[in-house]
Write a protein that holds these residues in place. Structure first.
Motif, PDB file in Angstrom:
ATOM      1  N   CYS A  35     -14.683-103.466   6.731  1.00 39.78           N
ATOM      2  CA  CYS A  35     -13.296-103.446   6.240  1.00 39.78           C
ATOM      3  C   CYS A  35     -12.885-104.833   5.754  1.00 39.78           C
ATOM      4  N   LEU A  36     -13.259-105.852   6.529  1.00 37.52           N
ATOM      5  CA  LEU A  36     -12.826-107.210   6.196  1.00 37.52           C
ATOM      6  C   LEU A  36     -13.536-107.713   4.941  1.00 37.52           C
ATOM      7  N   CYS A  37     -14.763-107.271   4.715  1.00 33.87           N
ATOM      8  CA  CYS A  37     -15.444-107.603   3.452  1.00 33.87           C
ATOM      9  C   CYS A  37     -14.732-106.913   2.287  1.00 33.87           C
ATOM     10  N   ALA A  38     -14.365-105.647   2.477  1.00 34.21           N
ATOM     11  CA  ALA A  38     -13.700-104.902   1.402  1.00 34.21           C
ATOM     12  C   ALA A  38     -12.343-105.506   1.053  1.00 34.21           C
ATOM     13  N   LEU A  39     -11.679-106.075   2.062  1.00 35.80           N
ATOM     14  CA  LEU A  39     -10.344-106.639   1.836  1.00 35.80           C
ATOM     15  C   LEU A  39     -10.400-108.092   1.388  1.00 35.80           C
ATOM     16  N   GLY A  40     -11.596-108.675   1.345  1.00 37.88           N
ATOM     17  CA  GLY A  40     -11.719-110.082   0.953  1.00 37.88           C
ATOM     18  C   GLY A  40     -11.131-111.039   1.985  1.00 37.88           C
ATOM     19  N   ALA A  41     -11.333-110.731   3.260  1.00 32.49           N
ATOM     20  CA  ALA A  41     -10.793-111.571   4.331  1.00 32.49           C
ATOM     21  C   ALA A  41     -11.578-112.876   4.451  1.00 32.49           C
ATOM     22  N   ASN A  42     -10.956-113.844   5.100  1.00 32.65           N
ATOM     23  CA  ASN A  42     -11.605-115.128   5.398  1.00 32.65           C
ATOM     24  C   ASN A  42     -11.503-115.389   6.885  1.00 32.65           C
ATOM     25  N   PHE A  43     -12.521-116.062   7.416  1.00 30.53           N
ATOM     26  CA  PHE A  43     -12.559-116.351   8.848  1.00 30.53           C
ATOM     27  C   PHE A  43     -12.423-117.851   9.077  1.00 30.53           C
ATOM     28  N   GLU A  44     -11.654-118.209  10.108  1.00 30.18           N
ATOM     29  CA  GLU A  44     -11.584-119.617  10.505  1.00 30.18           C
ATOM     30  C   GLU A  44     -12.575-119.856  11.634  1.00 30.18           C
ATOM     31  N   LEU A  45     -13.472-120.805  11.420  1.00 27.52           N
ATOM     32  CA  LEU A  45     -14.449-121.188  12.439  1.00 27.52           C
ATOM     33  C   LEU A  45     -14.100-122.601  12.896  1.00 27.52           C
ATOM     34  N   ALA A  46     -13.906-122.758  14.200  1.00 24.14           N
ATOM     35  CA  ALA A  46     -13.492-124.073  14.705  1.00 24.14           C
ATOM     36  C   ALA A  46     -14.602-124.685  15.542  1.00 24.14           C
ATOM     37  N   ARG A  47     -14.740-125.993  15.456  1.00 24.24           N
ATOM     38  CA  ARG A  47     -15.576-126.738  16.395  1.00 24.24           C
ATOM     39  C   ARG A  47     -14.765-127.943  16.830  1.00 24.24           C
TER      40      ARG A  47
END
Lengths: 289, 166
Positions: A128-140
């Motif tokens: 679903c998130l690929c279809a919606l063009g979502a972005n993920f925040e990755l923190a370090r």
């Protein structure tokens, strides 16, 4: 079976969690909803010296909107996403998918960040998130980066997440005017693992569907954007997509696997069936053509 | 490898409990081994079968996919607590009357899920009951009798509510 032993830490702040992650790296596992991680531990498919429980980080549990985006904290639970009016209004695809995920008891605990980080090829939300063009925040510790959903899933249970990072947020672009979503899944039982599923988002007019993103899951190693199938659909009248052409495009796009639940051949058949169902959803949601 | 045991305290069926346990111990094992509450059944240990379903802070959860250390400070209700309080009595009677169990292994989980369904949706249709319980395996009954029992309880409870307003 029972899990191998591990140490358990429950940080009180994200900074503390990131510092623990930096220190323990590949020997650590992040515990969010635990609905995939703990079964993997129990079956000894996975182990970790240190389990970092992020359920105490209330900053990761909110669902908020800005002008163009709905942001979901990584530990937003399926049940909360399902009940969210923001999601219903701006990302209804997620609401269509969630009833297919596990038992209600699983949905009370499972999280969006956990589903994404686990990258189970049969999982609904990554597609679903690929279809919606979502972005993920990755923190370090000391920095963060954003990555597009489509670039995040690199293989079966494999992602671009580094061993010292934690996935903290999912940004979903709000659905634009004229766009609609469709979803389909075939499983042995309503809440069972997908033998094939599809998440779609696009702009339907009386004539055709355009700007279509159609992403399959449960059939290939990662969520697959069905590029050739999309071009067949976009190039056809909405009511007149040739079945033979679709089937040929799908077999170019997808590389189905065999497992205990379903043969590769049957998965491929389901992909065709689901594509037809998704097209029907677009047509019916758009009214009589 | 050894790991440090830790003290956890929580409420189980209204009683405060404090135990020293390994972090890897599941909530299901904690209930069964440490507290001898063996009504929570352990089937698949991977969240698939639903036999270990309990209620945590008012929501159902799989006790096999929770660590006991995670429920520190929480309120857990097991099938024993829900039975003693009487809240499941009509469901239990209906399961019995309709033969909605044979070996009984799945029954605690079925009852915990059915109870949650009926608090959220007082008039579920058969399809809704089926879907709500679809994460719980029963290898004896073929499910039909279980759906019947839950449907009967829903109808009886609604009739009772109706009478109060007559």
């Amino acid at each position: 079976m029972k899990s191998a032993p591990f140490d358990y830490v429950k940080p009180a702040s994200l900074e503390e969690a990131l510092e623990l992650r930096r220190r323990h790296g590949a020997d650590s596992a992040i515990l969010a909803g635990g609905q995939s991680l703990i079964p993997d531990f129990n079956q000894r498919l996975r182990s970790a010296a240190t389990v970092i429980d992020i359920n105490g980080l209330s900053a990761l549990s909110s669902i908020e909107e800005s002008e163009d985006i709905v942001s979901l904290g990584a530990i937003s639970r399926y049940r909360e996403i399902q009940a969210s009016t923001l999601i219903a209004e701006h990302a209804p695809l997620l609401k269509m998918a969630i009833p297919e995920i596990g038992s209600p008891a699983i949905r009370n605990r499972g999280t969006i960040g956990g589903s994404v980080s686990m990258a189970d090829p049969g999982a609904e939300l990554p597609a679903c998130l690929c279809a919606l063009g979502a972005n993920f925040e990755l923190a370090r510790a000391g920095s963060k980066r954003m990555i597009a959903a489509q670039d995040f899933f690199t293989g079966r249970y494999e992602t671009a997440l580094d061993n010292d990072e934690i996935l903290t947020r999912v940004d979903v672009p709000k659905s634009r005017i004229g766009f609609q979503s469709a979803f389909g899944e075939i499983a042995r039982r309503k809440t069972g693992s997908a033998m094939c599923g599809v998440a779609a988002h696009g702009k339907a007019t009386h004539q055709s569907i355009q700007d279509l993103k159609m992403v399959f899951f449960g059939i290939d190693e990662t969520p697959i954007l069905a590029v050739k199938t999309i071009s067949v659909i976009e190039g056809s009248a909405i009511n007149d997509v040739a079945t033979a052409e679709l089937a040929a495009a799908l077999s170019d796009d997808l590389h189905p696997f065999d497992d205990l639940h379903c043969s590769a051949k049957l998965r491929m058949h389901y992909a065709t069936v689901l594509t037809q169902r998704v097209l029907a959803q677009f047509v019916s949601a758009h009214g009589e053509v | 490898m050894t790991t440090d045991k830790r003290l956890i305290s929580l409420s189980v069926n209204g009683e405060l409990q404090a135990k020293i346990i390994e972090p890897r111990m599941s909530l299901a094992d904690f209930l069964r081994i440490e507290l001898e509450l063996t009504g929570t059944h352990v089937g698949c240990e991977s969240g698939v079968c639903g036999a270990c379903t309990v209620n945590i802070n008012g929501q159902t959860a799989r006790a096999c996919t929770m660590l006991a250390v995670q429920v520190e400070g929480d309120e857990v209700t097991t099938i024993e607590g829900a039975s003693e309080s009487g809240e499941l009595l009509d469901l239990q009677d209906a399961f019995h009357a309709r033969n909605a169990l044979q070996c009984g292994f799945c029954t605690p989980g079925m009852l915990m899920m059915s109870a949650e369904l009926l608090t959220q949706n007082s008039k579920p249709c058969r399809q809704e009951i089926r879907e709500y319980l679809s994460g719980n395996y029963c290898r004896c009954t073929g499910y039909e009798a279980i759906i019947d029992a839950v449907e009967t309880v829903s109808q009886t409870r609604n009739a009772r509510v109706g009478e109060q307003y007559d």
